[in-house]
Write a protein that holds these residues in place. Structure first.
Motif, PDB file in Angstrom:
ATOM      1  N   ASN A  11       6.609   3.967  -2.261  1.00  0.00           N
ATOM      2  CA  ASN A  11       7.202   3.634  -3.567  1.00  0.00           C
ATOM      3  C   ASN A  11       6.665   2.328  -4.154  1.00  0.00           C
ATOM      4  O   ASN A  11       7.394   1.628  -4.877  1.00  0.00           O
ATOM      5  CB  ASN A  11       8.729   3.573  -3.462  1.00  0.00           C
ATOM      6  CG  ASN A  11       9.309   4.906  -3.063  1.00  0.00           C
ATOM      7  OD1 ASN A  11       8.932   5.938  -3.604  1.00  0.00           O
ATOM      8  ND2 ASN A  11      10.185   4.900  -2.085  1.00  0.00           N
ATOM      9  N   GLN A  12       5.448   2.002  -3.838  1.00  0.00           N
ATOM     10  CA  GLN A  12       4.844   0.803  -4.401  1.00  0.00           C
ATOM     11  C   GLN A  12       3.485   1.123  -5.020  1.00  0.00           C
ATOM     12  O   GLN A  12       2.969   2.236  -4.895  1.00  0.00           O
ATOM     13  CB  GLN A  12       4.680  -0.270  -3.311  1.00  0.00           C
ATOM     14  CG  GLN A  12       5.997  -0.814  -2.792  1.00  0.00           C
ATOM     15  CD  GLN A  12       5.789  -1.986  -1.858  1.00  0.00           C
ATOM     16  OE1 GLN A  12       4.843  -2.757  -1.998  1.00  0.00           O
ATOM     17  NE2 GLN A  12       6.685  -2.136  -0.901  1.00  0.00           N
ATOM     18  N   GLY A  13       2.927   0.125  -5.679  1.00  0.00           N
ATOM     19  CA  GLY A  13       1.593   0.272  -6.239  1.00  0.00           C
ATOM     20  C   GLY A  13       0.527   0.063  -5.180  1.00  0.00           C
ATOM     21  O   GLY A  13       0.816  -0.090  -3.995  1.00  0.00           O
ATOM     22  N   LEU A  14      -0.719   0.064  -5.607  1.00  0.00           N
ATOM     23  CA  LEU A  14      -1.836  -0.086  -4.677  1.00  0.00           C
ATOM     24  C   LEU A  14      -2.189  -1.556  -4.505  1.00  0.00           C
ATOM     25  O   LEU A  14      -2.181  -2.327  -5.461  1.00  0.00           O
ATOM     26  CB  LEU A  14      -3.070   0.660  -5.190  1.00  0.00           C
ATOM     27  CG  LEU A  14      -3.072   2.159  -4.967  1.00  0.00           C
ATOM     28  CD1 LEU A  14      -2.196   2.862  -5.979  1.00  0.00           C
ATOM     29  CD2 LEU A  14      -4.483   2.706  -5.033  1.00  0.00           C
ATOM     30  N   GLN A  15      -2.546  -1.893  -3.277  1.00  0.00           N
ATOM     31  CA  GLN A  15      -2.937  -3.262  -2.949  1.00  0.00           C
ATOM     32  C   GLN A  15      -4.306  -3.220  -2.282  1.00  0.00           C
ATOM     33  O   GLN A  15      -4.547  -2.383  -1.399  1.00  0.00           O
ATOM     34  CB  GLN A  15      -1.896  -3.870  -2.010  1.00  0.00           C
ATOM     35  CG  GLN A  15      -2.164  -5.288  -1.594  1.00  0.00           C
ATOM     36  CD  GLN A  15      -1.122  -5.817  -0.623  1.00  0.00           C
ATOM     37  OE1 GLN A  15      -0.196  -5.101  -0.230  1.00  0.00           O
ATOM     38  NE2 GLN A  15      -1.277  -7.055  -0.217  1.00  0.00           N
TER      39      GLN A  15
ATOM     40  N   TYR B 147      -4.112   5.068 -14.606  1.00  0.00           N
ATOM     41  CA  TYR B 147      -4.428   6.080 -13.608  1.00  0.00           C
ATOM     42  C   TYR B 147      -3.233   7.014 -13.470  1.00  0.00           C
ATOM     43  O   TYR B 147      -2.086   6.613 -13.636  1.00  0.00           O
ATOM     44  CB  TYR B 147      -4.691   5.439 -12.230  1.00  0.00           C
ATOM     45  CG  TYR B 147      -5.989   4.705 -12.106  1.00  0.00           C
ATOM     46  CD1 TYR B 147      -6.116   3.384 -12.503  1.00  0.00           C
ATOM     47  CD2 TYR B 147      -7.113   5.338 -11.567  1.00  0.00           C
ATOM     48  CE1 TYR B 147      -7.328   2.707 -12.380  1.00  0.00           C
ATOM     49  CE2 TYR B 147      -8.320   4.667 -11.426  1.00  0.00           C
ATOM     50  CZ  TYR B 147      -8.410   3.357 -11.839  1.00  0.00           C
ATOM     51  OH  TYR B 147      -9.609   2.686 -11.700  1.00  0.00           O
TER      52      TYR B 147
ATOM     53  N   GLN C 253      -1.374   9.591 -10.685  1.00  0.00           N
ATOM     54  CA  GLN C 253      -1.296  10.047  -9.293  1.00  0.00           C
ATOM     55  C   GLN C 253      -0.424  11.291  -9.253  1.00  0.00           C
ATOM     56  O   GLN C 253       0.764  11.235  -9.563  1.00  0.00           O
ATOM     57  CB  GLN C 253      -0.728   8.957  -8.385  1.00  0.00           C
ATOM     58  CG  GLN C 253      -0.750   9.347  -6.910  1.00  0.00           C
ATOM     59  CD  GLN C 253      -0.292   8.231  -5.991  1.00  0.00           C
ATOM     60  OE1 GLN C 253       0.717   7.586  -6.237  1.00  0.00           O
ATOM     61  NE2 GLN C 253      -1.036   7.997  -4.918  1.00  0.00           N
TER      62      GLN C 253
ATOM     63  N   PHE D 106      -0.064   4.733 -12.996  1.00  0.00           N
ATOM     64  CA  PHE D 106      -0.330   3.346 -12.618  1.00  0.00           C
ATOM     65  C   PHE D 106      -1.185   2.670 -13.670  1.00  0.00           C
ATOM     66  O   PHE D 106      -2.197   3.218 -14.113  1.00  0.00           O
ATOM     67  CB  PHE D 106      -1.069   3.278 -11.277  1.00  0.00           C
ATOM     68  CG  PHE D 106      -0.219   3.611 -10.096  1.00  0.00           C
ATOM     69  CD1 PHE D 106      -0.280   4.865  -9.507  1.00  0.00           C
ATOM     70  CD2 PHE D 106       0.644   2.672  -9.561  1.00  0.00           C
ATOM     71  CE1 PHE D 106       0.505   5.178  -8.411  1.00  0.00           C
ATOM     72  CE2 PHE D 106       1.441   2.977  -8.458  1.00  0.00           C
ATOM     73  CZ  PHE D 106       1.366   4.231  -7.898  1.00  0.00           C
TER      74      PHE D 106
ATOM     75  N   PHE E 299      -3.210  -3.472  -9.421  1.00  0.00           N
ATOM     76  CA  PHE E 299      -2.369  -2.364  -9.853  1.00  0.00           C
ATOM     77  C   PHE E 299      -0.925  -2.781 -10.065  1.00  0.00           C
ATOM     78  O   PHE E 299      -0.385  -3.625  -9.349  1.00  0.00           O
ATOM     79  CB  PHE E 299      -2.417  -1.236  -8.824  1.00  0.00           C
ATOM     80  CG  PHE E 299      -3.691  -0.444  -8.869  1.00  0.00           C
ATOM     81  CD1 PHE E 299      -4.854  -0.941  -8.308  1.00  0.00           C
ATOM     82  CD2 PHE E 299      -3.731   0.795  -9.487  1.00  0.00           C
ATOM     83  CE1 PHE E 299      -6.039  -0.221  -8.366  1.00  0.00           C
ATOM     84  CE2 PHE E 299      -4.908   1.528  -9.552  1.00  0.00           C
ATOM     85  CZ  PHE E 299      -6.068   1.021  -8.991  1.00  0.00           C
ATOM     86  N   GLY E 300      -0.300  -2.124 -11.033  1.00  0.00           N
ATOM     87  CA  GLY E 300       1.131  -2.272 -11.229  1.00  0.00           C
ATOM     88  C   GLY E 300       1.902  -1.413 -10.245  1.00  0.00           C
ATOM     89  O   GLY E 300       1.306  -0.657  -9.470  1.00  0.00           O
ATOM     90  N   PRO E 301       3.233  -1.473 -10.278  1.00  0.00           N
ATOM     91  CA  PRO E 301       4.063  -0.756  -9.314  1.00  0.00           C
ATOM     92  C   PRO E 301       4.195   0.731  -9.596  1.00  0.00           C
ATOM     93  O   PRO E 301       4.695   1.472  -8.760  1.00  0.00           O
ATOM     94  CB  PRO E 301       5.421  -1.447  -9.440  1.00  0.00           C
ATOM     95  CG  PRO E 301       5.439  -1.959 -10.843  1.00  0.00           C
ATOM     96  CD  PRO E 301       4.028  -2.345 -11.163  1.00  0.00           C
TER      97      PRO E 301
END
Lengths: 115, 114
Positions: free
Chosen positions: A41-45, B35, B37, B90, B105-107
């Protein structure tokens, strides 16, 4: 067009065991490669990236990856995993379109760490 | 401070509706991206803007219209929502358009179309 293949959709591993997540890319003149991690449930890092120079790249959280041009691979490794490493991992390559970069992602590998 | 933020985080709506997702970055970057997903976690670029100018449009239906009022904001408006639009969207940003620029990237915004 560039493409990325992550050979394993799921990888279950026991805690403190080593792990390797495999990534192959389509060949190109210049290759810029990335590994991203997505926690639930998070964005990409960004974990790490290969732009040039040393083929062994070290990233955050103890991860490293090796760029292998002859095998067109960029596998991700960690010598000892923790429960907190449970996440989805994405390999990506940069593709340039009309001077602009876009990331082309693999299908993702779900890493599950079992106690 | 949140580097790349998106609102809303969750969006549930009916088919046929029009909705917008907003993105803001406070990193001083000049390039922003959207983007998508899908349910199988596959990530694909939709759009990219550099200095408010559209530079990448990846064969996205014209029901999707991005707008960049300034370098720090990139919004996504979707008309006539369809079931297949359900996904996580995203936003990302980078400095420059070259291949070396790291994208932040955002959440994500989870869109559910009923």
């Amino acid at each position: 067009a560039q493409s990325v293949t992550q050979l394993d959709s799921q990888v279950p591993v026991f805690e403190e065991a080593p792990v390797e997540l495999r990534c192959n890319y389509s060949s190109s003149v210049s290759v810029y490669l990335f590994w991203y991690v997505q926690y639930p449930n998070q964005g990409l890092q960004l974990l790490l990236k290969y732009l040039s120079g040393s083929t062994l790249v070290k990233g955050i959280n103890g991860f490293e990856a090796e760029f292998n041009k002859s095998q067109t691979s960029f596998h991700l490794r960690k010598p000892s995993v923790h429960i907190s490493d449970t996440a989805e991992y994405f390999c990506a390559v940069t593709e340039i379109i009309q001077g602009a970069q876009k990331l082309v992602f693999g299908q993702g590998t779900r890493l599950t760490i079992n106690p | 401070d949140t580097a790349v933020s998106q609102t809303p985080k969750y969006l549930v709506t009916q088919m046929g509706n029009d909705k917008s997702i907003k993105c803001e970055q406070n990193l001083g970057h000049d390039t922003m991206y959207w983007y998508k997903q899908d349910s199988k976690k596959f990530l694909k670029i939709m759009f990219s803007y550099n200095n408010k100018e559209l530079i990448i449009n990846e064969t996205v239906p014209n029901r999707f219209s991005p707008k960049s009022p300034d370098k720090a904001h990139l919004n996504l408006h979707i008309n006539s929502l369809e079931l297949g639009d359900s996904a996580v969207y995203f936003c990302a940003s980078s400095q420059g358009t070259g291949p070396r620029g790291e994208q932040f990237f955002g959440p994500g915004t989870r869109l559910t179309v009923l």
